[in-house]
Scaffold this motif. Structure first.
Motif, PDB file in Angstrom:
ATOM      1  N   ALA B  27       0.848  -1.196   0.000  1.00 35.63           N
ATOM      2  CA  ALA B  27       0.000   0.000   0.000  1.00 35.63           C
ATOM      3  C   ALA B  27       0.881   1.242   0.000  1.00 35.63           C
ATOM      4  CB  ALA B  27      -0.912   0.000   1.220  1.00 35.63           C
ATOM      5  N   ILE B  28       0.503   2.230  -0.797  1.00 33.70           N
ATOM      6  CA  ILE B  28       1.276   3.474  -0.862  1.00 33.70           C
ATOM      7  C   ILE B  28       0.328   4.664  -0.766  1.00 33.70           C
ATOM      8  CG2 ILE B  28       3.115   2.488  -2.281  1.00 33.70           C
ATOM      9  CD1 ILE B  28       1.776   3.988  -4.677  1.00 33.70           C
ATOM     10  N   ASP B  29       0.907   5.802  -0.465  1.00 30.12           N
ATOM     11  CA  ASP B  29       0.173   7.066  -0.524  1.00 30.12           C
ATOM     12  C   ASP B  29      -0.167   7.334  -2.004  1.00 30.12           C
ATOM     13  OD1 ASP B  29      -0.560   9.707  -0.820  1.00 30.12           O
ATOM     14  OD2 ASP B  29       1.043  10.501   0.435  1.00 30.12           O
ATOM     15  N   PRO B  30      -1.452   7.419  -2.360  1.00 28.32           N
ATOM     16  CA  PRO B  30      -1.803   7.517  -3.788  1.00 28.32           C
ATOM     17  C   PRO B  30      -1.370   8.817  -4.450  1.00 28.32           C
ATOM     18  CG  PRO B  30      -3.751   7.785  -2.411  1.00 28.32           C
ATOM     19  CD  PRO B  30      -2.643   7.375  -1.496  1.00 28.32           C
ATOM     20  N   SER B  31      -1.051   9.834  -3.645  1.00 27.07           N
ATOM     21  CA  SER B  31      -0.615  11.088  -4.267  1.00 27.07           C
ATOM     22  C   SER B  31       0.905  11.237  -4.238  1.00 27.07           C
ATOM     23  CB  SER B  31      -1.267  12.280  -3.566  1.00 27.07           C
ATOM     24  OG  SER B  31      -0.874  12.304  -2.210  1.00 27.07           O
ATOM     25  N   ALA B  32       1.588  10.277  -3.642  1.00 26.12           N
ATOM     26  CA  ALA B  32       3.048  10.355  -3.562  1.00 26.12           C
ATOM     27  C   ALA B  32       3.677   9.808  -4.845  1.00 26.12           C
ATOM     28  CB  ALA B  32       3.535   9.556  -2.358  1.00 26.12           C
ATOM     29  N   PRO B  33       4.898  10.223  -5.132  1.00 26.30           N
ATOM     30  CA  PRO B  33       5.590   9.646  -6.284  1.00 26.30           C
ATOM     31  C   PRO B  33       5.721   8.133  -6.119  1.00 26.30           C
ATOM     32  CG  PRO B  33       6.756  11.571  -5.451  1.00 26.30           C
ATOM     33  CD  PRO B  33       5.714  11.232  -4.433  1.00 26.30           C
ATOM     34  N   ALA B  34       5.358   7.388  -7.159  1.00 31.00           N
ATOM     35  CA  ALA B  34       5.371   5.925  -7.055  1.00 31.00           C
ATOM     36  C   ALA B  34       5.964   5.259  -8.294  1.00 31.00           C
ATOM     37  CB  ALA B  34       3.946   5.417  -6.844  1.00 31.00           C
ATOM     38  N   LEU B  35       5.893   5.928  -9.431  1.00 32.40           N
ATOM     39  CA  LEU B  35       6.316   5.315 -10.691  1.00 32.40           C
ATOM     40  C   LEU B  35       7.533   6.058 -11.222  1.00 32.40           C
ATOM     41  CD1 LEU B  35       2.773   5.248 -12.326  1.00 32.40           C
ATOM     42  CD2 LEU B  35       3.884   3.407 -11.032  1.00 32.40           C
ATOM     43  N   SER B  36       8.453   5.316 -11.797  1.00 32.79           N
ATOM     44  CA  SER B  36       9.623   5.988 -12.368  1.00 32.79           C
ATOM     45  C   SER B  36       9.274   6.523 -13.758  1.00 32.79           C
ATOM     46  CB  SER B  36      10.806   5.033 -12.447  1.00 32.79           C
ATOM     47  OG  SER B  36      10.700   4.216 -13.576  1.00 32.79           O
ATOM     48  N   VAL B  37      10.016   7.514 -14.205  1.00 39.71           N
ATOM     49  CA  VAL B  37       9.751   8.089 -15.526  1.00 39.71           C
ATOM     50  C   VAL B  37      10.050   7.100 -16.649  1.00 39.71           C
ATOM     51  CG1 VAL B  37      10.024  10.501 -14.815  1.00 39.71           C
ATOM     52  CG2 VAL B  37      12.033   9.200 -15.561  1.00 39.71           C
ATOM     53  N   GLY B  38      10.736   6.008 -16.334  1.00 39.81           N
ATOM     54  CA  GLY B  38      11.005   4.978 -17.340  1.00 39.81           C
ATOM     55  C   GLY B  38       9.837   4.036 -17.579  1.00 39.81           C
ATOM     56  N   GLU B  39       8.753   4.200 -16.828  1.00 35.85           N
ATOM     57  CA  GLU B  39       7.556   3.350 -16.965  1.00 35.85           C
ATOM     58  C   GLU B  39       7.032   3.369 -18.406  1.00 35.85           C
ATOM     59  OE1 GLU B  39       4.800   1.640 -16.137  1.00 35.85           O
ATOM     60  OE2 GLU B  39       5.823   0.857 -14.376  1.00 35.85           O
ATOM     61  N   LEU B  40       6.817   2.201 -18.987  1.00 35.26           N
ATOM     62  CA  LEU B  40       6.283   2.157 -20.343  1.00 35.26           C
ATOM     63  C   LEU B  40       4.801   2.534 -20.399  1.00 35.26           C
ATOM     64  CD1 LEU B  40       8.274  -0.911 -21.583  1.00 35.26           C
ATOM     65  CD2 LEU B  40       8.444   1.429 -22.443  1.00 35.26           C
ATOM     66  N   SER B  41       4.104   2.431 -19.260  1.00 33.48           N
ATOM     67  CA  SER B  41       2.723   2.926 -19.242  1.00 33.48           C
ATOM     68  C   SER B  41       2.716   4.410 -19.563  1.00 33.48           C
ATOM     69  CB  SER B  41       2.081   2.669 -17.881  1.00 33.48           C
ATOM     70  OG  SER B  41       2.832   3.266 -16.848  1.00 33.48           O
ATOM     71  N   THR B  42       3.679   5.127 -19.006  1.00 32.68           N
ATOM     72  CA  THR B  42       3.694   6.578 -19.163  1.00 32.68           C
ATOM     73  C   THR B  42       4.420   7.005 -20.434  1.00 32.68           C
ATOM     74  OG1 THR B  42       3.879   8.572 -17.810  1.00 32.68           O
ATOM     75  CG2 THR B  42       5.811   7.151 -17.875  1.00 32.68           C
ATOM     76  N   GLN B  43       5.399   6.215 -20.874  1.00 29.08           N
ATOM     77  CA  GLN B  43       6.135   6.576 -22.089  1.00 29.08           C
ATOM     78  C   GLN B  43       5.382   6.192 -23.348  1.00 29.08           C
ATOM     79  OE1 GLN B  43      10.259   5.682 -22.691  1.00 29.08           O
ATOM     80  NE2 GLN B  43      10.681   5.612 -20.510  1.00 29.08           N
ATOM     81  N   ARG B  44       4.645   5.077 -23.295  1.00 29.53           N
ATOM     82  CA  ARG B  44       4.069   4.493 -24.506  1.00 29.53           C
ATOM     83  C   ARG B  44       2.599   4.126 -24.367  1.00 29.53           C
ATOM     84  NH1 ARG B  44       7.694   5.523 -28.566  1.00 29.53           N
ATOM     85  NH2 ARG B  44       9.688   4.498 -28.282  1.00 29.53           N
ATOM     86  N   GLY B  45       1.971   4.460 -23.252  1.00 28.97           N
ATOM     87  CA  GLY B  45       0.598   3.977 -23.032  1.00 28.97           C
ATOM     88  C   GLY B  45       0.541   2.468 -23.167  1.00 28.97           C
ATOM     89  N   ASP B  46       1.631   1.803 -22.771  1.00 31.42           N
ATOM     90  CA  ASP B  46       1.795   0.380 -23.066  1.00 31.42           C
ATOM     91  C   ASP B  46       1.409  -0.447 -21.841  1.00 31.42           C
ATOM     92  OD1 ASP B  46       2.322  -1.933 -24.382  1.00 31.42           O
ATOM     93  OD2 ASP B  46       4.466  -1.574 -24.658  1.00 31.42           O
ATOM     94  N   GLY B  47       0.132  -0.745 -21.755  1.00 35.12           N
ATOM     95  CA  GLY B  47      -0.401  -1.524 -20.658  1.00 35.12           C
ATOM     96  C   GLY B  47      -1.911  -1.588 -20.803  1.00 35.12           C
ATOM     97  N   ILE B  48      -2.560  -2.165 -19.822  1.00 34.52           N
ATOM     98  CA  ILE B  48      -4.006  -2.380 -19.895  1.00 34.52           C
ATOM     99  C   ILE B  48      -4.642  -2.001 -18.562  1.00 34.52           C
ATOM    100  CG2 ILE B  48      -3.851  -4.156 -21.661  1.00 34.52           C
ATOM    101  CD1 ILE B  48      -3.991  -6.280 -19.486  1.00 34.52           C
ATOM    102  N   PHE B  49      -5.952  -1.830 -18.562  1.00 34.01           N
ATOM    103  CA  PHE B  49      -6.602  -1.442 -17.308  1.00 34.01           C
ATOM    104  C   PHE B  49      -8.046  -1.926 -17.249  1.00 34.01           C
ATOM    105  CE2 PHE B  49      -9.585   2.121 -18.141  1.00 34.01           C
ATOM    106  CZ  PHE B  49      -9.327   2.356 -19.481  1.00 34.01           C
ATOM    107  N   GLU B  50      -8.598  -1.841 -16.069  1.00 30.84           N
ATOM    108  CA  GLU B  50     -10.016  -2.089 -15.818  1.00 30.84           C
ATOM    109  C   GLU B  50     -10.491  -1.080 -14.774  1.00 30.84           C
ATOM    110  OE1 GLU B  50     -12.396  -4.193 -17.017  1.00 30.84           O
ATOM    111  OE2 GLU B  50     -10.958  -4.832 -18.535  1.00 30.84           O
ATOM    112  N   SER B  51     -11.734  -0.642 -14.891  1.00 30.07           N
ATOM    113  CA  SER B  51     -12.362   0.200 -13.873  1.00 30.07           C
ATOM    114  C   SER B  51     -13.572  -0.545 -13.336  1.00 30.07           C
ATOM    115  CB  SER B  51     -12.819   1.532 -14.465  1.00 30.07           C
ATOM    116  OG  SER B  51     -11.703   2.309 -14.861  1.00 30.07           O
TER     117      SER B  51
END
Lengths: 295, 295
Positions: B27-51
């Protein structure tokens, strides 16, 4: 390659009168947690980017990349980037790329944290992968349907087809499909039979001695490397031009390349299994040009 | 709404024999930094999700969402998710959503950090926005060309059209375009004139007393809310079915809804400026069903 450096940028309004933006930058450990999970870049691929080649510490074609960043921002309804702020970020990041040999500076402008106050932005620097084999021995490509017709981008700007967005999952999937087919890379074509671009590069073909690239009519990115190379080729007396290029015309190419900011010019040795002649001397000359300092 | 909770997940292999996955969660603070800038989700939208909708603390239709997550992973060549691990993550996250009223649990599976060893994953919990106005007063929609033909998804799986990827920039742009046109939401249609889905919802129309939704033939997501609602409507004696639905048939609808996991059923009051009748009683009944605990 692992990131060597990351710079968090607090985006300035495009009309910010400041001339010194250094207090809008914050260098961070590039492997440390930096982005919150609420980031829209990561939740929605909702942002834009640029990748700038760096040679011996010199960022290549910075102005063309910044102009394209601004173009992408306009298409995506993102605030216009302050180009002087971003230019300074590129300068700083480039000092952390290898100062001998090749590197890459990447710029990212995200819509920000969901329900947050403002866009977020950052720049990174890394050493480039060794692209010698692709440049010298060439690459095999396959054509893949991009799914839309040649007239779609103009009719449906919400498809963002001329923007360099972070929603690149399809581009990455196309490269995986190319690998599955035994090729190195893909060339997207329209469903009605026209050539577009590669997932991360521009296509240039030589037909009857003329260098031709698909017209960036809204459906493809205007390649910064292609632009620079066409100016160089024209200055050397070669004929260059933009065209609506039918897929079937690829068989008439007497040479072809994928060009991009980091891999530079990779000669195409085969398209869909059909051999394409390689002009090794010209390719070497092109890559010498692309490795020379360019603004 | 601001995130209340975030859980970083260390994805287990799909055949991991463990039955207790709690030590794979952090569990982490949801507003705290958690992901590195090298994340492919953020660089390439490369991932999947569900709501996943959460009502009074109960996550709705978890199994259907997990099955769709696995389907998206297969399309995107991501490692198959361990469904029991993800089910447990949903359980934990749901305890951090509002325990009275409505919330949302979001699941994200990213290809990971570029050149990193493994995918990254996380779940978040938040309160849901108040969707009362959309449910009770309805929404106006406009049709927008999705750019491809009805037969494209089957021919070009690298377009990932049946996967719920993080590359949602086009979906977000379509909603902005709808707002520009004075509407609340969009309905994507194919360039050859067939109805698809909304950027973040499924379309259901009632024509001649029959409830119909576009067939999920690879080009659209199979809506978990639509699935659940069709089962409910069938149990109530209504006729339901999937169809290849021409855009022009929308004018024959005597009622229409966009349905999704969090907004639930929003009756459509107009399509491209043309009024659509609203069945207020049935809509209220549908939303009562969708707000009841469902597995």
């Amino acid at each position: 390659m692992a990131l060597r450096f990351a710079l968090v940028i607090e985006p300035a309004a495009s009309d910010d009168p400041r001339t010194d933006f250094d207090d809008t930058f914050r260098a961070i450990d590039p492997s440390a947690p930096a982005l919150s999970v609420g980031e829209l870049s990561t939740q929605r691929g909702d942002g834009i980017f640029e990748s700038i080649g760096v040679v011996d510490g010199h960022p290549q074609e910075t102005q063309a990349h910044l102009e394209r960043l601004a173009h992408s921002a306009a298409i995506c309804d993102l605030p216009a980037p302050h180009l002087e702020q971003w230019r300074r970020a590129v300068e700083i990041a480039a000092t952390h790329a290898p100062q001998r040999g090749e590197g890459v500076v990447k710029l990212i402008l995200s819509r920000g944290v969901e329900h947050g106050p403002a866009p977020t932005a950052w720049a990174t620097a890394a050493a480039a992968a060794d692209n010698t084999v692709a440049r010298e021995q060439g690459i095999r490509v396959v054509t893949l349907d991009r799914g839309y017709g040649i007239d779609t981008p103009a009719k449906a700007p919400w498809l963002l087809l001329g923007a360099k967005t972070l929603s690149y999952a399809v581009n990455m999937a196309a490269i995986r499909e190319a690998h599955r087919r035994g090729a190195d890379d893909a060339v997207f074509v329209t469903s009605d039979g026209f050539v577009l671009e590669a997932p991360t590069a521009s296509l240039i073909v030589r037909i009857d001695g003329r260098f031709v690239t698909p017209a960036p009519n809204g459906g493809i990115l205007h390649g910064t490397t292609q632009l620079s190379l066409f100016a160089h080729l024209a200055s050397e007396g070669f004929e260059t031009g933009y065209a609506t290029l039918p897929t079937r015309s690829l068989k008439d190419a007497d040479a072809a390349w994928l060009v991009s900011s980091v891999r530079l010019a990779a000669p195409i040795t085969a398209i869909d299994g059909m051999d394409v002649p390689v002009d090794a001397g010209l390719t070497a000359s092109i890559n010498r040009y692309l490795l020379s300092p360019r603004d």
